[in-house]
Design a protein around this motif. Structure first.
Motif, PDB file in Angstrom:
ATOM      1  N   GLU A  70     -23.813 -82.447  69.548  1.00  0.00           N
ATOM      2  CA  GLU A  70     -22.479 -82.957  70.593  1.00  0.00           C
ATOM      3  C   GLU A  70     -21.333 -82.333  70.021  1.00  0.00           C
ATOM      4  O   GLU A  70     -20.615 -81.769  71.268  1.00  0.00           O
ATOM      5  CB  GLU A  70     -22.639 -84.420  70.421  1.00  0.00           C
ATOM      6  CG  GLU A  70     -21.328 -85.276  71.363  1.00  0.00           C
ATOM      7  CD  GLU A  70     -21.333 -86.580  70.698  1.00  0.00           C
ATOM      8  OE1 GLU A  70     -22.696 -87.352  70.701  1.00  0.00           O
ATOM      9  OE2 GLU A  70     -20.331 -87.040  70.971  1.00  0.00           O
ATOM     10  N   ILE A  71     -20.971 -82.238  68.919  1.00  0.00           N
ATOM     11  CA  ILE A  71     -19.709 -81.575  68.506  1.00  0.00           C
ATOM     12  C   ILE A  71     -20.021 -80.182  68.658  1.00  0.00           C
ATOM     13  O   ILE A  71     -18.995 -79.429  69.302  1.00  0.00           O
ATOM     14  CB  ILE A  71     -19.613 -81.778  66.874  1.00  0.00           C
ATOM     15  CG1 ILE A  71     -19.202 -83.316  66.500  1.00  0.00           C
ATOM     16  CG2 ILE A  71     -18.457 -80.931  66.441  1.00  0.00           C
ATOM     17  CD1 ILE A  71     -19.263 -83.754  65.384  1.00  0.00           C
ATOM     18  N   ALA A  72     -21.081 -79.603  68.323  1.00  0.00           N
ATOM     19  CA  ALA A  72     -21.185 -77.937  68.687  1.00  0.00           C
ATOM     20  C   ALA A  72     -20.728 -77.837  70.172  1.00  0.00           C
ATOM     21  O   ALA A  72     -20.265 -76.613  70.607  1.00  0.00           O
ATOM     22  CB  ALA A  72     -22.548 -77.652  68.217  1.00  0.00           C
ATOM     23  N   ARG A  73     -21.658 -78.227  70.944  1.00  0.00           N
ATOM     24  CA  ARG A  73     -21.531 -78.083  72.428  1.00  0.00           C
ATOM     25  C   ARG A  73     -20.109 -78.520  72.782  1.00  0.00           C
ATOM     26  O   ARG A  73     -19.516 -77.582  73.699  1.00  0.00           O
ATOM     27  CB  ARG A  73     -22.328 -79.117  73.265  1.00  0.00           C
ATOM     28  CG  ARG A  73     -23.826 -78.605  73.299  1.00  0.00           C
ATOM     29  CD  ARG A  73     -24.490 -79.574  74.184  1.00  0.00           C
ATOM     30  NE  ARG A  73     -24.523 -81.090  73.870  1.00  0.00           N
ATOM     31  CZ  ARG A  73     -25.468 -81.530  73.184  1.00  0.00           C
ATOM     32  NH1 ARG A  73     -26.270 -80.654  72.618  1.00  0.00           N
ATOM     33  NH2 ARG A  73     -25.367 -82.809  72.827  1.00  0.00           N
ATOM     34  N   ALA A  74     -19.585 -79.455  72.345  1.00  0.00           N
ATOM     35  CA  ALA A  74     -18.132 -79.754  72.860  1.00  0.00           C
ATOM     36  C   ALA A  74     -16.970 -78.397  72.422  1.00  0.00           C
ATOM     37  O   ALA A  74     -16.070 -78.311  73.176  1.00  0.00           O
ATOM     38  CB  ALA A  74     -17.688 -81.134  72.132  1.00  0.00           C
ATOM     39  N   GLU A  75     -17.419 -77.949  71.399  1.00  0.00           N
ATOM     40  CA  GLU A  75     -16.608 -76.962  70.824  1.00  0.00           C
ATOM     41  C   GLU A  75     -17.057 -75.370  71.541  1.00  0.00           C
ATOM     42  O   GLU A  75     -16.270 -74.585  71.258  1.00  0.00           O
ATOM     43  CB  GLU A  75     -16.695 -76.463  69.263  1.00  0.00           C
ATOM     44  CG  GLU A  75     -15.995 -77.810  68.628  1.00  0.00           C
ATOM     45  CD  GLU A  75     -14.599 -77.719  68.712  1.00  0.00           C
ATOM     46  OE1 GLU A  75     -13.850 -76.711  68.196  1.00  0.00           O
ATOM     47  OE2 GLU A  75     -14.045 -78.526  69.273  1.00  0.00           O
ATOM     48  N   GLY A  76     -18.091 -75.491  72.290  1.00  0.00           N
ATOM     49  CA  GLY A  76     -18.376 -74.381  73.216  1.00  0.00           C
ATOM     50  C   GLY A  76     -19.695 -73.554  72.642  1.00  0.00           C
ATOM     51  O   GLY A  76     -19.851 -72.550  73.221  1.00  0.00           O
ATOM     52  N   SER A  77     -20.406 -74.118  71.873  1.00  0.00           N
ATOM     53  CA  SER A  77     -21.629 -73.399  71.327  1.00  0.00           C
ATOM     54  C   SER A  77     -22.684 -74.082  71.999  1.00  0.00           C
ATOM     55  O   SER A  77     -23.317 -74.866  71.345  1.00  0.00           O
ATOM     56  CB  SER A  77     -21.790 -73.673  69.775  1.00  0.00           C
ATOM     57  OG  SER A  77     -22.640 -72.567  69.375  1.00  0.00           O
ATOM     58  N   VAL A  78     -22.819 -73.833  73.549  1.00  0.00           N
ATOM     59  CA  VAL A  78     -23.757 -74.683  74.314  1.00  0.00           C
ATOM     60  C   VAL A  78     -25.125 -74.230  74.282  1.00  0.00           C
ATOM     61  O   VAL A  78     -26.021 -75.176  74.540  1.00  0.00           O
ATOM     62  CB  VAL A  78     -23.217 -74.486  75.655  1.00  0.00           C
ATOM     63  CG1 VAL A  78     -21.946 -74.876  75.935  1.00  0.00           C
ATOM     64  CG2 VAL A  78     -23.125 -72.924  75.984  1.00  0.00           C
ATOM     65  N   GLU A  79     -25.582 -73.173  73.640  1.00  0.00           N
ATOM     66  CA  GLU A  79     -26.838 -72.918  73.501  1.00  0.00           C
ATOM     67  C   GLU A  79     -27.563 -72.786  71.927  1.00  0.00           C
ATOM     68  O   GLU A  79     -28.500 -72.276  71.778  1.00  0.00           O
ATOM     69  CB  GLU A  79     -27.066 -71.368  73.940  1.00  0.00           C
ATOM     70  CG  GLU A  79     -26.871 -71.072  75.488  1.00  0.00           C
ATOM     71  CD  GLU A  79     -27.121 -69.708  75.884  1.00  0.00           C
ATOM     72  OE1 GLU A  79     -28.336 -69.399  76.085  1.00  0.00           O
ATOM     73  OE2 GLU A  79     -26.217 -68.750  75.935  1.00  0.00           O
ATOM     74  N   GLY A  80     -26.890 -73.603  71.340  1.00  0.00           N
ATOM     75  CA  GLY A  80     -27.614 -73.950  70.181  1.00  0.00           C
ATOM     76  C   GLY A  80     -26.314 -73.727  68.858  1.00  0.00           C
ATOM     77  O   GLY A  80     -25.249 -73.124  69.203  1.00  0.00           O
TER      78      GLY A  80
END
Ligand code: AMP
Ligand code: ZN
Length: 115
Positions: A70-80
């Protein structure tokens, strides 16, 4: 832990670029990012290293894993992303408060280890 750097960040005595916080964990951007996304996730309770965690710390360690995506996606790392926990001298740990690095961004982070 009076002199621990990340305990001071948890207590708000040293500023950080916070990206997530709950009762048990705090996530903030690494001060020297090695990838476009580079966030550290720490337990608020001081624990020195993954090399020496106690059974009662299992829940908060699970929480760090559960929140990482969730944190990674929120920071813009949407594909892993990659999660790294350097542990002890052999693992190259520099700050003796357990922390997980979330690294990622738009491009692959690269080989797991450089020889
Ligand atoms: P490690 O080598 O796994 O112990 O990683 C320690 C990390 O903490 C490094 O990536 C540093 O750039 C980072 N760091 C050190 N001081 C701070 C700080 N005040 N705020 C955010 N990150 C920090
Ligand atoms: Zn600490």
């Amino acid at each position: 832990m009076q002199d621990c750097l990340f305990c001071k960040i948890v207590r708000g005595e040293i500023p950080c670029s916070k990206v997530y916080e709950d009762d048990e964990i705090l996530a903030f951007r690494d001060i020297h990012p090695q990838r476009p996304v580079h966030v550290l996730v720490v337990p608020k309770k001081h624990m020195t290293s993954l090399a020496s965690v106690a059974p009662e710390d299992t829940a908060v360690l699970g929480r760090i894993l559960q929140k990482a995506g969730e944190i990674a996606r929120a920071e813009g790392s949407v594909e892993g992303f990659r999660l790294i926990i350097n542990s002890g001298r052999i693992g190259g740990q520099e700050v003796d408060h357990l922390h997980a690095h979330i690294v990622g961004g738009p491009n692959p982070v690269g080989p797991m280890l450089q020889h």
